[in-house]
Enzyme design. Structure first.
Site, PDB file in Angstrom:
ATOM      1  CG  ASP A   1      87.012  24.994  70.898  1.00 22.41           C
ATOM      2  OD1 ASP A   1      86.091  25.700  71.322  1.00 22.41           O
ATOM      3  OD2 ASP A   1      87.200  24.786  69.684  1.00 22.41           O
TER       4      ASP A   1
ATOM      5  CG  HIS B   1      84.853  25.676  66.733  1.00 24.41           C
ATOM      6  ND1 HIS B   1      85.238  25.926  68.023  1.00 24.41           N
ATOM      7  CD2 HIS B   1      84.058  26.716  66.374  1.00 24.41           C
ATOM      8  CE1 HIS B   1      84.702  27.070  68.429  1.00 24.41           C
ATOM      9  NE2 HIS B   1      83.969  27.564  67.452  1.00 24.41           N
TER      10      HIS B   1
HETATM   11  P1  NAX Z   1      80.806  40.072  63.825  1.00 25.74           P
HETATM   12  O1  NAX Z   1      79.405  39.914  63.321  1.00 25.74           O
HETATM   13  O2  NAX Z   1      81.117  41.120  64.847  1.00 25.74           O
HETATM   14  O3  NAX Z   1      81.773  40.302  62.590  1.00 25.74           O
HETATM   15  C1  NAX Z   1      81.696  39.547  61.425  1.00 25.74           C
HETATM   16  C2  NAX Z   1      82.077  40.487  60.291  1.00 25.74           C
HETATM   17  O4  NAX Z   1      82.218  39.688  59.122  1.00 25.74           O
HETATM   18  C3  NAX Z   1      81.015  41.547  59.992  1.00 25.74           C
HETATM   19  O5  NAX Z   1      81.605  42.836  60.072  1.00 25.74           O
HETATM   20  C4  NAX Z   1      80.573  41.209  58.562  1.00 25.74           C
HETATM   21  O6  NAX Z   1      80.269  42.362  57.806  1.00 25.74           O
HETATM   22  C5  NAX Z   1      81.817  40.500  58.033  1.00 25.74           C
HETATM   23  N1  NAX Z   1      81.577  39.649  56.870  1.00 25.74           N
HETATM   24  C6  NAX Z   1      80.515  38.861  56.601  1.00 25.74           C
HETATM   25  N2  NAX Z   1      80.663  38.276  55.401  1.00 25.74           N
HETATM   26  C7  NAX Z   1      81.861  38.667  54.921  1.00 25.74           C
HETATM   27  C8  NAX Z   1      82.571  38.401  53.727  1.00 25.74           C
HETATM   28  N3  NAX Z   1      82.059  37.612  52.778  1.00 25.74           N
HETATM   29  N4  NAX Z   1      83.777  38.976  53.554  1.00 25.74           N
HETATM   30  C9  NAX Z   1      84.302  39.791  54.486  1.00 25.74           C
HETATM   31  N5  NAX Z   1      83.662  40.100  55.634  1.00 25.74           N
HETATM   32  C10 NAX Z   1      82.465  39.534  55.841  1.00 25.74           C
HETATM   33  O7  NAX Z   1      81.232  38.615  64.317  1.00 25.74           O
HETATM   34  P2  NAX Z   1      82.417  38.194  65.283  1.00 25.74           P
HETATM   35  O8  NAX Z   1      81.928  38.175  66.666  1.00 25.74           O
HETATM   36  O9  NAX Z   1      83.627  38.971  64.951  1.00 25.74           O
HETATM   37  O10 NAX Z   1      82.578  36.638  64.857  1.00 25.74           O
HETATM   38  C11 NAX Z   1      83.024  36.278  63.568  1.00 25.74           C
HETATM   39  C12 NAX Z   1      82.870  34.793  63.348  1.00 25.74           C
HETATM   40  O11 NAX Z   1      83.675  34.071  64.274  1.00 25.74           O
HETATM   41  C13 NAX Z   1      81.451  34.271  63.551  1.00 25.74           C
HETATM   42  O12 NAX Z   1      81.153  33.343  62.526  1.00 25.74           O
HETATM   43  C14 NAX Z   1      81.550  33.532  64.873  1.00 25.74           C
HETATM   44  O13 NAX Z   1      80.573  32.511  64.979  1.00 25.74           O
HETATM   45  C15 NAX Z   1      82.933  32.977  64.770  1.00 25.74           C
HETATM   46  N6  NAX Z   1      83.565  32.509  66.008  1.00 25.74           N
HETATM   47  C16 NAX Z   1      84.421  31.470  65.906  1.00 25.74           C
HETATM   48  C17 NAX Z   1      85.115  30.991  66.988  1.00 25.74           C
HETATM   49  C18 NAX Z   1      86.061  29.847  66.865  1.00 25.74           C
HETATM   50  O14 NAX Z   1      86.625  29.443  67.882  1.00 25.74           O
HETATM   51  N7  NAX Z   1      86.298  29.270  65.685  1.00 25.74           N
HETATM   52  C19 NAX Z   1      84.896  31.581  68.342  1.00 25.74           C
HETATM   53  C20 NAX Z   1      84.320  32.954  68.315  1.00 25.74           C
HETATM   54  C21 NAX Z   1      83.267  33.164  67.272  1.00 25.74           C
HETATM   55  O15 NAX Z   1      82.058  32.624  67.734  1.00 25.74           O
END
Ligand code: NAX
Length: 331
Positions: A163, A191
C-alpha cells in the site's frame, strides 16, 4: 552478526512466492548472509515445490544455502529467523463445498491456519524471530498468530508495504519526483480498503506532500480511493491478484527491518498496538516504524494527525476491532 539466516516461506507454490523466493537468495535482501530456506505448502501441492527447488538450483544464486520443502510447518519452524506467511486461502475459491466471498469466512478459515502456525513459531522459532504476514486478512491473521505464539520477543507484522509503494507511485507522478524522493509514507490502520495512506505527513524534499499538492478534494476523491482500491483494480485488469508487486513489498519490508532507518524517514508495516495513537492495545495496526541500530523495530510516536486523517484512521481502527470480535474464539 550471524552470516546465515534461516527463512521459512508458506504458500511457496503460490503466485506471490514465485516472484518472492528467488529474490531472497540474490544477495540483495539479506546482504551477504547465506540464506537457508524452507518452503512450506499444503499436502495437496507440496510436491510442486520439487520443481521450484530445481529452478532455484538452476539459477546459481550466490547466497543460496540449504533449501528444503515440507508440508509440516512445525518442522520448518525450528530455529528460523524469519517467517514469511504468505499461504492462505484466497477469496473466491471453493473451500469445503462453499465459495468463499465474505471477509468473515476468510477470517474464520485463515484464522485457524494462523493459530497452528503461531503456536509452532512460539515453540520452535528463534526468540527474536521476525514474522511478516502477507496472507489476507493480514492484520487479523497476525493478531491470531501472535496471540497463539505467546512469545513477546518475536516481532509479528502484517504487510502494508505494498500500500505504501502504491501511494508513493501515485505521489511521484502527481508531484513529478522520483519514488526515492518520497519519504515518510505512512499507512495507518488495516490492510484493507479502509487503510489511511497519510499524504499530509509524507515528504518530498523536506516539504509535506499535502502542501505540495494543496488540493484536499484530489486527496479525498482521487488519491485515497486509488491507493485503497488498487488491489481490486489489479485483479480486474489482470484476472489475478497482485503478485510481483506484493513480492517486492515483502522484500522491501525485510530490507527495512534488516537495516537502520535513515534520518527523516520511516517504513510502513502493521504491528501490535501498545496504545500508541489511541489504538486499542493488541490490535495489529499500520504504523510508522523505525529500525534502530540494535535491530529492534519501534513505533515512531511523534507524528501529528490532522482531523481529516483522524477521521479516516478511526474508520480503519473500528474495522480492526470488528475483525478481532469476529475471531475472538481463536484468541
Ligand atoms: P495463491 O493462491 O497463488 O497462493 C497461495 C498459496 O498458499 C497456495 O499455493 C496454497 O496452497 C498455499 N497455502 C494455503 N494454506 C496454506 C498453509 N496452511 N500452509 C502453507 N501454504 C498454504 O495466492 P497469492 O496470490 O500468492 O496470494 C497469497 C496471499 O497474499 C493471499 O491471501 C492474498 O490475498 C494475499 N495478498 C496480500 C497482500 C498484502 O499486501 N498484504 C497483497 C497481495 C495479496 O492479495
Amino acid at each position: 552478526m550471524s552470516s546465515r539466516v534461516k527463512v521459512v516461506v508458506t504458500g511457496a507454490a503460490g503466485q506471490i512466492t514465485y516472484s518472492l523466493i528467488p529474490r531472497l537468495l540474490d544477495g540483495k535482501t539479506f546482504g551477504n548472509k547465506i540464506v537457508d530456506l524452507v518452503m512450506v505448502e499444503i499436502p495437496q501441492v507440496v510436491s510442486k515445490l520439487e520443481g521450484v527447488l530445481m529452478e532455484l538450483e538452476d539459477s546459481s544464486f550466490p547466497n543460496m544455502g540449504s533449501v528444503e520443502y515440507t508440508d509440516n510447518f512445525a518442522d520448518a519452524a525450528k530455529d528460523a529467523d524469519w517467517f514469511l506467511l504468505v499461504g492462505s486461502i484466497p477469496r473466491g475459491i471453493v473451500y469445503e463445498g462453499k465459495k468463499i466471498e465474505e471477509r468473515s469466512d476468510l477470517l474464520r478459515i485463515n484464522g485457524g491456519i494462523f493459530v497452528n502456525q503461531g503456536e509452532a513459531i512460539g515453540k520452535y522459532g528463534k526468540k527474536d524471530a521476525k514474522i511478516l504476514v502477507v496472507g489476507n486478512p493480514a492484520n487479523t491473521n497476525a493478531l491470531i498468530g501472535q496471540n497463539a505464539s505467546g512469545v513477546n520477543s518475536q516481532l509479528w507484522m502484517a504487510m502494508t508495504m505494498l500500500d505504501c509503494n502504491r501511494a508513493k507511485s501515485v505521489i511521484s507522478k502527481k508531484v513529478q519526483c522520483s519514488i526515492e524522493e518520497v519519504k515518510k509514507m505512512i499507512i495507518w490502520g488495516n490492510h484493507s480498503p479502509t487503510m489511511y495512506p497519510d499524504i499530509e505527513n509524507a515528504i518530498v524534499n523536506n516539504s509535506s506532500v499535502g502542501s505540495l499538492v494543496n488540493d484536499m478534494e484530489w486527496v479525498d476523491k482521487t488519491f485515497l480511493p486509488t491507493v485503497q482500491q488498487r488491489g481490486k483494480a489489479v485483479i480486474d485488469a489482470r484476472g489475478a491478484s497482485s503478485a510481483t508487486s506484493a513480492a517486492k513489498a515483502a522484500l522491501d519490508t525485510i530490507i527495512a527491518c534488516e537495516n537502520p532507518t535513515g534520518d527523516g524517514d520511516c517504513f510502513s508495516a502493521a504491528v501490535a498496538s501498545d496504545g500508541a495513537y489511541g489504538v486499542p492495545e493488541g490490535l495489529i495496526c499500520g504504523y510508522p516504524l523505525m529500525t534502530m541500530e540494535d535491530g529492534s523495530v519501534e513505533i515512531i510516536r511523534d507524528i501529528s494527525l490532522s482531523n481529516f486523517a483522524k477521521e479516516k484512521f478511526d474508520i480503519s481502527i473500528a474495522e480492526l476491532e470488528s475483525e478481532r470480535e469476529a475471531v475472538k474464539d481463536l484468541l
